[in-house]
Design a protein around this motif. Sequence first.
Motif, PDB file in Angstrom:
ATOM      1  N   UNK A 281      -5.823   6.835  26.464  1.00 60.39           N
ATOM      2  CA  UNK A 281      -7.001   6.834  26.911  1.00 60.39           C
ATOM      3  C   UNK A 281      -7.727   7.386  25.065  1.00 60.39           C
ATOM      4  N   UNK A 282      -8.491   7.938  24.735  1.00 64.99           N
ATOM      5  CA  UNK A 282      -9.259   8.797  23.381  1.00 64.99           C
ATOM      6  C   UNK A 282      -8.616  10.061  23.356  1.00 64.99           C
ATOM      7  N   UNK A 283      -9.318  10.829  24.464  1.00 67.66           N
ATOM      8  CA  UNK A 283      -9.400  11.901  24.097  1.00 67.66           C
ATOM      9  C   UNK A 283     -10.420  12.569  23.369  1.00 67.66           C
ATOM     10  N   UNK A 284     -10.244  13.968  23.143  1.00 67.78           N
ATOM     11  CA  UNK A 284     -11.210  14.026  21.974  1.00 67.78           C
ATOM     12  C   UNK A 284     -10.617  15.994  21.711  1.00 67.78           C
ATOM     13  N   UNK A 285     -11.920  16.924  20.717  1.00 66.27           N
ATOM     14  CA  UNK A 285     -12.178  17.652  20.348  1.00 66.27           C
ATOM     15  C   UNK A 285     -12.661  18.766  20.953  1.00 66.27           C
ATOM     16  N   UNK A 286     -11.970  19.373  21.733  1.00 64.65           N
ATOM     17  CA  UNK A 286     -12.871  19.660  23.524  1.00 64.65           C
ATOM     18  C   UNK A 286     -13.211  21.588  23.235  1.00 64.65           C
ATOM     19  N   UNK A 287     -15.268  21.852  23.638  1.00 64.15           N
ATOM     20  CA  UNK A 287     -15.069  22.959  22.550  1.00 64.15           C
ATOM     21  C   UNK A 287     -14.553  23.952  23.651  1.00 64.15           C
ATOM     22  N   UNK A 288     -14.094  25.368  23.338  1.00 61.17           N
ATOM     23  CA  UNK A 288     -13.500  26.240  24.520  1.00 61.17           C
ATOM     24  C   UNK A 288     -13.869  27.672  24.236  1.00 61.17           C
TER      25      UNK A 288
END
Length: 308
Positions: A281-288
Amino acid sequence: MENRIVRLSFQSPVHFGGRRLSDGECTCDAATLFSALYIEALNMGCADDLLCAAKAGEIVFSDAFPYVGEQLYIPKPMVALARTASPQRQEPSDSRERKAGKRLKYIPLTALDSYLAGTLNFVRELEKFDLGVSFLRTKVNLTRETSDDAEPYHVGGFSFNPECGIYFIVRGSFDVQPLFEQLGYSGIGGKRSSGYGRFSAEFASAKPFDGMLETDPAGRSMLLSSSLPREDELTDALLEGAKYLLRRKSGFVQSAAHAASPRKKRDMWLLEPGSVFVRRFEGDVFDVNVTPGAHAVQRYARPMWMEV
């Protein structure tokens, strides 16, 4: 894309913790590194470029892993080992061997084939793994606004032995070397105001990983970074045949510019390094962000893969 190894050699102890100030781990995850680099990028005026590169997958980071001398260590892959009667390894019924296997978190990169073949001697490898010492120091809070008594508290840390430290693998064309050089003066991890986490960085080619970091593997792949699939990637097909562990990540926003008081970040459950998947999978930079602030708060959770 080019793969590089960045070896950090520390001039002071480090504080890499979990949820407690008293924690004293020897490594950190890719999100900790990315956050530290992003703060330096803000000061150098290239933060937007770094964030865009990370979101687009043009720069990818592994978690931190130990090195001892010239020996690089990697996470122990979560795979079923072959059974063997090789004299190089104790019998499976040996309790010392079983206990050592459970305690062993990292294995030498050069011993990966032996580990997968079931011939690695866990007791011997655990005895050889001498990275440094963890410690717990008692300090005193001298702020007496509400009490006449000084309040003690405990700070954990880790001191590396000479010729030992941690390394990251960095993939991509974005030039992070100036950011690492500046970060070396600021320090990485916690308690930096006390001088913790200062280092010098050495860049080298990822030749020891030749043939292992392919982007289009023929078989199963192991995570080298704490990461999370996007919602559209999290399917039954992705989890089929996978072996993985999850770790909860939480904390507070470490930015005085975000809000007048510390704000909690959204909790996330990330897949740990060493997890093995048949599909990637590629994932992401997530808003936390939990509550609005002056700027966005994001957690880096893109995977770096290694074929096993």
